[in-house]
Design a protein around this motif. Structure first.
Motif, short mmCIF file in Angstrom:
data_model
loop_
_atom_site.label_atom_id
_atom_site.label_comp_id
_atom_site.label_asym_id
_atom_site.label_seq_id
_atom_site.Cartn_x
_atom_site.Cartn_y
_atom_site.Cartn_z
N PRO A 237 0.82 -1.22 0.00
CA PRO A 237 0.00 0.00 0.00
C PRO A 237 0.86 1.27 0.00
CG PRO A 237 -0.79 -1.58 1.63
CD PRO A 237 0.53 -2.10 1.14
N ALA A 238 0.29 2.35 -0.51
CA ALA A 238 1.02 3.61 -0.61
C ALA A 238 1.20 4.28 0.75
CB ALA A 238 0.29 4.55 -1.56
N ASP A 239 0.31 4.02 1.69
CA ASP A 239 0.25 4.77 2.94
C ASP A 239 1.60 4.88 3.66
OD1 ASP A 239 -2.15 3.34 2.18
OD2 ASP A 239 -3.10 4.24 3.93
N GLY A 240 2.36 3.80 3.71
CA GLY A 240 3.58 3.79 4.50
C GLY A 240 4.78 4.41 3.84
N LEU A 241 4.65 4.88 2.61
CA LEU A 241 5.80 5.32 1.83
C LEU A 241 6.00 6.84 1.89
CD1 LEU A 241 8.09 4.40 -0.05
CD2 LEU A 241 6.53 4.70 -1.98
N VAL A 242 7.23 7.24 2.24
CA VAL A 242 7.60 8.65 2.28
C VAL A 242 8.86 8.85 1.44
CG1 VAL A 242 8.37 10.57 3.74
CG2 VAL A 242 6.63 8.97 4.59
N PHE A 243 8.79 9.80 0.52
CA PHE A 243 9.96 10.20 -0.25
C PHE A 243 10.78 11.13 0.63
CE2 PHE A 243 11.60 13.09 -3.84
CZ PHE A 243 12.70 12.28 -4.08
N LEU A 244 11.94 10.65 1.08
CA LEU A 244 12.77 11.45 1.98
C LEU A 244 13.45 12.59 1.24
CD1 LEU A 244 14.45 8.63 4.09
CD2 LEU A 244 12.40 9.96 4.62
N GLY A 245 13.72 12.39 -0.04
CA GLY A 245 14.31 13.45 -0.83
C GLY A 245 15.45 12.97 -1.68
N PRO A 246 15.90 13.79 -2.63
CA PRO A 246 17.02 13.47 -3.48
C PRO A 246 18.34 13.89 -2.83
CG PRO A 246 16.03 15.50 -4.21
CD PRO A 246 15.24 15.06 -3.01
N LEU A 247 19.44 13.49 -3.45
CA LEU A 247 20.77 13.91 -3.02
C LEU A 247 21.49 14.53 -4.21
CD1 LEU A 247 21.84 10.80 -0.90
CD2 LEU A 247 21.10 13.04 -0.03
N TYR A 248 22.22 15.62 -3.94
CA TYR A 248 22.91 16.37 -4.99
C TYR A 248 24.37 16.60 -4.62
CZ TYR A 248 18.15 17.65 -6.39
OH TYR A 248 16.83 17.61 -6.79
N PRO A 249 25.21 16.89 -5.61
CA PRO A 249 26.57 17.33 -5.30
C PRO A 249 26.52 18.60 -4.45
CG PRO A 249 26.37 16.79 -7.63
CD PRO A 249 24.98 16.78 -7.07
N ALA A 250 27.46 18.74 -3.53
CA ALA A 250 27.48 19.92 -2.65
C ALA A 250 27.57 21.22 -3.44
CB ALA A 250 28.63 19.80 -1.66
N ALA A 251 28.17 21.16 -4.64
CA ALA A 251 28.35 22.35 -5.46
C ALA A 251 27.02 22.98 -5.87
CB ALA A 251 29.16 22.01 -6.70
N CYS A 252 25.93 22.23 -5.78
CA CYS A 252 24.61 22.79 -6.13
C CYS A 252 24.15 23.83 -5.12
CB CYS A 252 23.57 21.67 -6.24
SG CYS A 252 23.82 20.55 -7.66
N GLY A 253 24.73 23.83 -3.92
CA GLY A 253 24.43 24.84 -2.94
C GLY A 253 23.13 24.67 -2.20
N LEU A 254 22.59 23.47 -2.15
CA LEU A 254 21.35 23.21 -1.44
C LEU A 254 21.62 22.89 0.02
CD1 LEU A 254 19.41 21.14 -4.12
CD2 LEU A 254 19.37 23.60 -3.70
N PRO A 255 20.60 22.84 0.87
CA PRO A 255 20.81 22.53 2.29
C PRO A 255 21.60 21.24 2.49
CG PRO A 255 18.58 23.32 1.96
CD PRO A 255 19.17 23.19 0.59
N ALA A 256 22.38 21.19 3.56
CA ALA A 256 23.32 20.10 3.81
C ALA A 256 22.64 18.73 3.83
CB ALA A 256 24.06 20.33 5.13
N GLU A 257 21.38 18.68 4.24
CA GLU A 257 20.68 17.37 4.31
C GLU A 257 20.54 16.72 2.94
OE1 GLU A 257 16.22 17.49 4.67
OE2 GLU A 257 16.60 19.62 5.08
N LEU A 258 20.73 17.51 1.88
CA LEU A 258 20.58 16.98 0.51
C LEU A 258 21.92 16.75 -0.18
CD1 LEU A 258 17.66 19.29 -0.68
CD2 LEU A 258 17.51 16.96 0.23
N ASN A 259 23.01 16.94 0.55
CA ASN A 259 24.33 16.75 -0.06
C ASN A 259 24.70 15.28 -0.14
OD1 ASN A 259 24.61 19.48 -0.30
ND2 ASN A 259 26.04 19.72 1.40
N LEU A 260 25.21 14.88 -1.28
CA LEU A 260 25.62 13.50 -1.47
C LEU A 260 26.93 13.22 -0.74
CD1 LEU A 260 24.82 10.93 -3.05
CD2 LEU A 260 26.31 11.73 -4.90
#
Length: 260
Positions: A237-260
């Motif tokens: 079932p879909a209910d239990g599924l959460v997309f935590l988010g993608p990961l990017y190279p640090a050079a993209c300048g996004l918040p640290a939680e998204l750094n690969l």
């Protein structure tokens, strides 16, 4: 100017992420259409967004990343707070960040992460039920974890994608797949370079058969090698599924939680 947003949403009342009606026209409720309507109001012009990974109906997101372009002069705070005030309670913009013109929420991402939570007890959940799947039969989380390790690496995952999947091929690099028990909950955490349609839910559906003792641990490896969706377990079932988010190279300048 190009901006990136971190978007959190409860997918329970949406027909998935992707807009199903032409831009600007009314249709069934989707996260993309709802977000674009709010952003367009703040920008005072039509805004279209590109996301890191589309989610299905009923699936949630902790940090979906999108990008959009606008000539409107707004501060990141104005974009995030102004948009959130125009969104339903089930959606919010956690942050806004100016990004380079060549940043792409989808194609700049190097990995995606999901979490699937299963309440494993005799009685269905009342609290938190929107973010929980339920399995009444006892599950052996350790056996599920051992079975899952055979799937790590780059493989053809045809056995775990829906027949409606539009991806040109089923080869994906599964970087992490862990299953653990936290009290009454069994938690599945998975990371890959990209996912096929229903891939995570199909993996969980098959692993549940191992956890209940209906299939041996080496069955997952057999499914992977056989590449036959009809032999695998049902879609969880879909209910239990959460997309935590993608990961990017640090050079993209996004918040640290998204750094690969």
């Amino acid at each position: 100017m190009r901006y990136a947003l971190g978007v959190e949403y409860d997918g329970s009342d949406f027909h998935g992420w992707q807009r199903l009606a032409p831009h600007g026209e009314a249709g069934v409720a989707t996260v993309q259409a709802t977000l674009e309507e709010a952003l367009s109001t703040v920008a005072a012009h039509p805004v279209q967004v590109v996301c890191a990974g589309r989610t299905d109906a009923g699936v949630h997101a902790e940090c979906q990343v999108v990008h959009f372009d606008s000539e409107a002069v707004r501060t990141p705070r104005s974009w995030s707070l102004g948009t959130t005030t125009r969104l339903p309670p089930s959606v919010c913009v956690r942050w806004c960040q100016p990004v380079a013109a060549d940043f792409n929420a989808r194609f700049s991402a190097r990995a995606r992460r999901y979490r699937y939570r299963i309440l494993n007890r005799a009685v269905r959940p009342a609290l938190g039920r929107q973010q929980l799947s339920w399995e009444r039969l006892p599950l052996d989380a350790d056996a599920m974890h051992r079975a899952a390790q055979a799937l790590l690496g780059e493989h053809d995952f045809n056995a775990f994608r829906t027949v409606h999947c539009q991806a040109p091929h089923a080869v994906r690099d599964l970087q992490r797949l862990s299953i653990s028990r936290e009290g009454e909950q069994v938690v599945v955490e998975v990371q890959a370079n990209a996912f096929l349609h229903h891939m995570v839910r199909n993996l969980v559906g098959s692993l549940l058969l191992v956890g209940r003792g209906e299939k041996p641990e080496d069955w997952m490896a057999e499914l992977l090698a056989g590449r036959d969706r009809t032999l695998a377990g049902p879609t969880a079932p879909a209910d239990g599924l959460v997309f935590l988010g993608p990961l990017y190279p640090a050079a993209c300048g996004l918040p640290a939680e998204l750094n690969l």
